[in-house]
Design an enzyme around this catalytic site. Structure first.
Site, PDB file in Angstrom:
ATOM      1  CE  LYS A 188      97.322  83.795  22.200  1.00 52.83           C
ATOM      2  NZ  LYS A 188      97.074  85.217  22.872  1.00 52.83           N
ATOM      3  CG  HIS A 205     102.953  84.297  20.646  1.00 49.14           C
ATOM      4  ND1 HIS A 205     101.794  84.141  19.726  1.00 49.14           N
ATOM      5  CD2 HIS A 205     102.691  85.513  21.419  1.00 49.14           C
ATOM      6  CE1 HIS A 205     100.810  84.981  20.314  1.00 49.14           C
ATOM      7  NE2 HIS A 205     101.433  85.780  21.214  1.00 49.14           N
ATOM      8  CB  SER A 234      97.404  85.431  26.894  1.00 45.68           C
ATOM      9  OG  SER A 234      97.154  85.755  25.809  1.00 45.68           O
ATOM     10  NE  ARG A 276      95.558  90.536  29.605  1.00 49.20           N
ATOM     11  CZ  ARG A 276      96.499  89.899  28.742  1.00 49.20           C
ATOM     12  NH1 ARG A 276      96.386  88.997  28.054  1.00 49.20           N
ATOM     13  NH2 ARG A 276      97.917  90.430  28.753  1.00 49.20           N
ATOM     14  CG  ASP A 336      94.023  84.223  24.919  1.00 49.94           C
ATOM     15  OD1 ASP A 336      94.618  85.094  25.981  1.00 49.94           O
ATOM     16  OD2 ASP A 336      94.439  84.651  23.775  1.00 49.94           O
TER      17      ASP A 336
END
Ligand code: URA
Length: 418
Positions: free
Chosen positions: A187, A82, A183, A168, A161
């Site tokens: 995930k 990520h 966040s 956001r 999220d």
């Protein structure tokens, strides 16, 4: 419990209890707390922060807001990467095919663009027909047979999220260590991978402007991961200039394809190899050096490119648009921006370059806005290069001429030639 006192408690810099954090998150998810109160709460978190225990509670409650996947049926260590968000970051499109080509298994859930940073899901949707909404069964089977799959966050996973992330994006509440950490981790933890590598960006085009704050984010990710039973491996990388040349969606896919075919830009190739090597090594495929050599080889011999094509095919995408990139979406208008004077490029405000791409139509300003897959920009010259007056600095692509004018202004502002 009442919502307003909790907003005020955080706004005054006090620690929240696990139950209070849960009240906010679950209340928002279940529509008991409206957007405007959640926005105020998020802003208070941005201003006042959260400690590791609060961030752990936030992450746990977001993770548990939906289902958690069990990928053990794949029968191999599954890895995931990520990025904390960058400009021009198309590495996922390269890293996952490299991992798969080297015998690893990459299962990734990606997001849409956030603020001025791009999202892998938007980029993949630029490939005609490419579906990022696979059933769980399809996702697992594809990882088993092809070694890779990239999907969007499944609806039943971490719904908290999904809802908070979209809010956001449009309320100026992205740049916060605990919000980013929770966040990302909620995930990653819910999506069941065994190996989690996180590319933590810092610099002008990242949410963390300073290397120190990226280190702090990396530490928070590691600590919260470990408190919740998962080893998380942060890798820091600079975002002081855009990664590669393309910033947009279809044009980033093109650039990733160039790298997968053994060419492309050196910075994209090198970061992709670093991330893939780490994922492979942590999956038990050899030392990091051996995995690095295998990753480099997979880009040279075309096996990573083949894996990318297999993924596009398996997810319903038009492989002919990968083979002939002219078939990818293109914007109606294009325009080159030329240097007005001779000098050295002293700095690039990469976040403004990301903003310019959003202005061109490549990103969203409202959570439900449509994006233009052909929109974006190409960066021709970067920090440290000498340019002469009249040299091409960048090229813009948009379906709207006025947007090109606005983006050019932003870009000129973002690049100092002295
Ligand atoms: N990426 C995420 O998934 N979440 C954030 O908050 C920032 C980047």
């Amino acid at each position: 419990m009442e919502t307003v006192p909790l907003i005020l408690k955080k706004a005054h810099g006090e620690r929240l209890l696990d139950t209070e954090i849960e009240w906010m998150v679950m209340g928002y998810l279940r529509d008991r707390i409206p957007d405007y109160q959640m926005s105020a709460f998020l802003m208070a978190v941005c201003q006042r922060g959260m400690d590791t225990a609060e961030c752990t509670a936030l992450t746990r409650c977001m993770r548990d807001s939906g289902e958690c996947l069990d990928l053990s049926g794949i029968g191999h260590p599954v890895c995931d990467k990520h990025s904390t968000g960058g400009v021009g970051d198309k590495t996922t499109l390269v890293v996952l095919p490299v991992v798969a080509a080297c015998g690893g298994y990459g299962a990734k859930m990606s997001g849409r663009g956030l603020g001025y940073t791009g999202g892998t899901v938007d980029k993949l949707h630029a490939i005609p027909g490419f579906s990022t909404e696979l059933s769980l069964g399809h996702f697992i089977r594809q990882v088993q047979t092809e070694g890779l799959a990239v999907v969007e966050q499944m609806k039943n996973l971490v719904p908290a999220d999904k809802k908070i992330y979209a809010l956001r994006d449009v309320t100026g509440t992205v740049e916060s260590i605990p919000l980013i950490a929770s966040s990302i981790l909620s995930k990653k933890l819910a999506s069941g991978a065994d190996v989690i590598v996180i590319d933590v960006k810092y610099g002008r085009g990242a949410f963390m402007k300073e290397r120190n704050s990226a280190t702090a984010l990396g530490n928070m990710l590691r600590q919260v991961g470990s408190a919740l039973g998962k080893e998380v491996h942060p890798v820091l990388s600079s975002m002081d200039v855009p990664l590669g040349c393309a910033v947009g969606n279809a044009i980033e896919v093109r650039e990733a394809i160039d790298v997968l075919r053994g060419g492309g830009t050196e910075d994209v190739r090198s970061l992709s190899v670093t991330l893939a090597a780490k994922m492979l090594a942590l999956s038990g495929m050899g030392s990091e050096d051996e995995c690095r050599a295998a990753a480099v080889q997979s880009l040279k011999d075309g096996s990573a490119y083949d894996k990318f094509c297999r993924m596009v095919w398996a997810q319903g995408g038009d492989v002919s648009a990968v083979e002939d990139v002219e078939r990818l979406p293109a914007a109606k208008y294009r325009q080159i921006l030329y240097a007005e004077r001779t000098g050295e490029i002293r700095k690039m405000q990469t976040d403004k370059i990301g903003e310019a791409a959003v202005t061109l139509g490549a990103g969203r300003r409202r959570k439900d806005a449509e994006i233009s897959y052909g929109a974006g920009l190409m960066v021709f010259r970067k920090t440290g290069e000498i340019v002469k007056a009249g040299d091409a600095l960048a090229e813009f692509y948009s379906d709207d001429k006025d947007c090109i004018t606005a983006a050019s202004r932003l870009y000129r502002d973002a690049v100092s030639v002295e």
